[in-house]
Design a protein around this motif. Sequence first.
Motif, mmCIF file in Angstrom:
data_model
loop_
_atom_site.group_PDB
_atom_site.id
_atom_site.type_symbol
_atom_site.label_atom_id
_atom_site.label_comp_id
_atom_site.label_asym_id
_atom_site.label_seq_id
_atom_site.Cartn_x
_atom_site.Cartn_y
_atom_site.Cartn_z
ATOM 1 N N LEU A 72 0.840 -1.038 -0.029
ATOM 2 C CA LEU A 72 0.108 -0.046 0.028
ATOM 3 C C LEU A 72 0.701 1.245 -0.016
ATOM 4 C CD1 LEU A 72 -2.660 -1.020 2.536
ATOM 5 C CD2 LEU A 72 -3.010 -0.946 0.168
ATOM 6 N N GLN A 73 1.767 1.298 0.815
ATOM 7 C CA GLN A 73 2.642 2.598 0.670
ATOM 8 C C GLN A 73 3.636 2.518 -0.570
ATOM 9 O OE1 GLN A 73 4.875 1.259 4.389
ATOM 10 N NE2 GLN A 73 3.623 2.498 5.710
ATOM 11 N N GLU A 74 4.276 1.614 -0.870
ATOM 12 C CA GLU A 74 5.162 1.536 -2.127
ATOM 13 C C GLU A 74 4.250 2.042 -3.508
ATOM 14 O OE1 GLU A 74 7.561 -1.737 -5.149
ATOM 15 O OE2 GLU A 74 7.127 -2.159 -2.837
ATOM 16 N N LYS A 75 2.931 1.354 -3.497
ATOM 17 C CA LYS A 75 2.141 1.734 -4.423
ATOM 18 C C LYS A 75 1.297 2.849 -4.418
ATOM 19 C CE LYS A 75 3.788 -1.711 -6.837
ATOM 20 N NZ LYS A 75 4.964 -1.571 -8.058
ATOM 21 N N SER A 76 1.262 3.649 -3.550
ATOM 22 C CA SER A 76 0.333 4.768 -3.099
ATOM 23 C C SER A 76 -1.001 4.388 -3.237
ATOM 24 C CB SER A 76 1.039 5.993 -3.889
ATOM 25 O OG SER A 76 2.337 6.432 -3.683
ATOM 26 N N VAL A 77 -1.217 3.472 -2.651
ATOM 27 C CA VAL A 77 -2.987 3.001 -2.742
ATOM 28 C C VAL A 77 -3.636 4.193 -1.867
ATOM 29 C CG1 VAL A 77 -4.551 1.303 -2.355
ATOM 30 C CG2 VAL A 77 -2.412 0.806 -3.347
ATOM 31 N N ASP A 78 -4.859 4.683 -2.200
ATOM 32 C CA ASP A 78 -5.657 5.474 -1.544
ATOM 33 C C ASP A 78 -6.762 4.764 -1.103
ATOM 34 O OD1 ASP A 78 -4.172 7.895 -2.350
ATOM 35 O OD2 ASP A 78 -4.667 7.424 -4.458
ATOM 36 N N LEU A 79 -7.321 3.655 -1.768
ATOM 37 C CA LEU A 79 -8.615 3.131 -1.470
ATOM 38 C C LEU A 79 -8.401 1.624 -1.845
ATOM 39 C CD1 LEU A 79 -11.537 3.152 -0.883
ATOM 40 C CD2 LEU A 79 -12.194 3.330 -3.214
ATOM 41 N N ILE A 80 -8.853 0.689 -0.826
ATOM 42 C CA ILE A 80 -8.785 -0.552 -0.745
ATOM 43 C C ILE A 80 -10.620 -1.112 -1.146
ATOM 44 C CG2 ILE A 80 -8.370 -3.010 0.046
ATOM 45 C CD1 ILE A 80 -6.462 -1.511 1.964
ATOM 46 N N ILE A 81 -10.865 -1.849 -2.107
ATOM 47 C CA ILE A 81 -12.164 -2.412 -2.271
ATOM 48 C C ILE A 81 -12.080 -3.836 -1.916
ATOM 49 C CG2 ILE A 81 -14.069 -2.774 -3.586
ATOM 50 C CD1 ILE A 81 -13.306 -0.414 -5.132
ATOM 51 N N ASP A 82 -12.419 -4.429 -1.024
ATOM 52 C CA ASP A 82 -12.351 -5.802 -0.536
ATOM 53 C C ASP A 82 -13.790 -6.308 -1.262
ATOM 54 O OD1 ASP A 82 -12.063 -8.388 0.513
ATOM 55 O OD2 ASP A 82 -12.299 -7.775 2.562
ATOM 56 N N ALA A 83 -13.522 -7.052 -2.350
ATOM 57 C CA ALA A 83 -14.470 -7.868 -2.956
ATOM 58 C C ALA A 83 -14.136 -9.535 -3.090
ATOM 59 C CB ALA A 83 -14.821 -7.211 -4.410
ATOM 60 N N THR A 84 -13.443 -9.793 -2.057
ATOM 61 C CA THR A 84 -13.090 -11.333 -1.911
ATOM 62 C C THR A 84 -14.311 -12.344 -1.645
ATOM 63 O OG1 THR A 84 -12.397 -10.831 0.281
ATOM 64 C CG2 THR A 84 -10.891 -10.765 -1.579
ATOM 65 N N HIS A 85 -13.937 -13.185 -1.495
ATOM 66 C CA HIS A 85 -15.326 -14.441 -1.239
ATOM 67 C C HIS A 85 -15.618 -14.153 0.278
ATOM 68 C CE1 HIS A 85 -17.378 -18.266 -0.421
ATOM 69 N NE2 HIS A 85 -17.527 -18.073 -1.817
ATOM 70 N N PRO A 86 -16.905 -14.179 0.641
ATOM 71 C CA PRO A 86 -17.208 -14.183 1.851
ATOM 72 C C PRO A 86 -16.338 -14.843 3.004
ATOM 73 C CG PRO A 86 -19.044 -14.142 0.473
ATOM 74 C CD PRO A 86 -18.038 -14.463 -0.101
ATOM 75 N N PHE A 87 -15.800 -16.035 2.427
ATOM 76 C CA PHE A 87 -15.216 -17.122 3.350
ATOM 77 C C PHE A 87 -13.538 -16.841 3.241
ATOM 78 C CE2 PHE A 87 -19.399 -18.745 3.617
ATOM 79 C CZ PHE A 87 -19.451 -19.410 4.743
ATOM 80 N N ALA A 88 -13.127 -15.729 2.477
ATOM 81 C CA ALA A 88 -11.724 -15.326 2.488
ATOM 82 C C ALA A 88 -11.406 -14.583 3.778
ATOM 83 C CB ALA A 88 -11.499 -14.614 1.155
ATOM 84 N N ALA A 89 -11.752 -15.027 4.946
ATOM 85 C CA ALA A 89 -11.603 -14.299 6.067
ATOM 86 C C ALA A 89 -10.334 -13.550 6.321
ATOM 87 C CB ALA A 89 -12.265 -15.095 7.345
ATOM 88 N N GLN A 90 -9.249 -14.439 6.207
ATOM 89 C CA GLN A 90 -7.818 -14.063 6.455
ATOM 90 C C GLN A 90 -7.667 -12.569 5.541
ATOM 91 O OE1 GLN A 90 -4.280 -16.316 5.375
ATOM 92 N NE2 GLN A 90 -3.693 -16.243 7.435
#
Length: 255
Positions: free
Chosen positions: A68-86
């Motif tokens: 996140l720091q290296e790529k200067s990410v401003d927003l994370i959208i978590d659209a993983t599977h509902p059971f991808a809890a980790q």
Amino acid sequence: MDLTRTLDHILLLAGTSEARQLAKSIAQRFAAVKLTVSFAGVVKDLPDLGVPTRIGGFGGVDGLVSYLQEKSVDLIIDATHPFAAQMSRHAVDAAGQTDTHLIRLERPIWHEVDGDTWQHVASTTAAAEALPKKSRAFLSVGRKEIDKFTYRDDCFALVRMIEPPERPLPDHWHLVLERPSKSVDAERHLLKHHKITHLVTKNSGGASSYAKIEAARQLQVPLLMIKRPALPDADTASSTAEVLKFVEQFVDGCD
């Protein structure tokens, strides 16, 4: 939500059909914003979304923080599977450590309706223990969880997954390598052909794999429904439209 910061880079954590829809919609509607789609790499045959992608894990929370720091990410959208809890937990932790905005897409869970016979269980392990002796089960639990059931050699199992399992299944089980059918008729035929007495599935929600639930209802096949894992608090959306509205507000607020 602080909308004063410029939105230059979105990291989309993928793994669902909704993530693929979001990738295409964001690329079209917010062309000035860099979008990177991240796949865990569990499925080899990944779609070409026409946007930059990365495959594989980040190396835990610390690795995601560095990314996140290296790529200067401003927003994370978590659209993983509902059971991808980790992954979802790591995303919340990393977002907090880097002051990165995050929104999680949470499909509404499936609910019982008239004609359903469900037994709610807390995990795949509990589901394996709850199967009656000599049952004929349709195990719709995914490749990574199937080992939790293989000790039940007293049962027959119909197993459907996209990629082959890492270890051989019991000889008397039947493996189908394909994605879930959206046809209730096809799912009903599958259950009848293999004389299925119990359906075991995760409460993933969504429409793409609901046909098997409807087929089981029509055939009066009982379900062992695996509950979703608990996730940390985060901003959430229940649909791709809500996520896009969140991004739109973010972009408008940065203008």
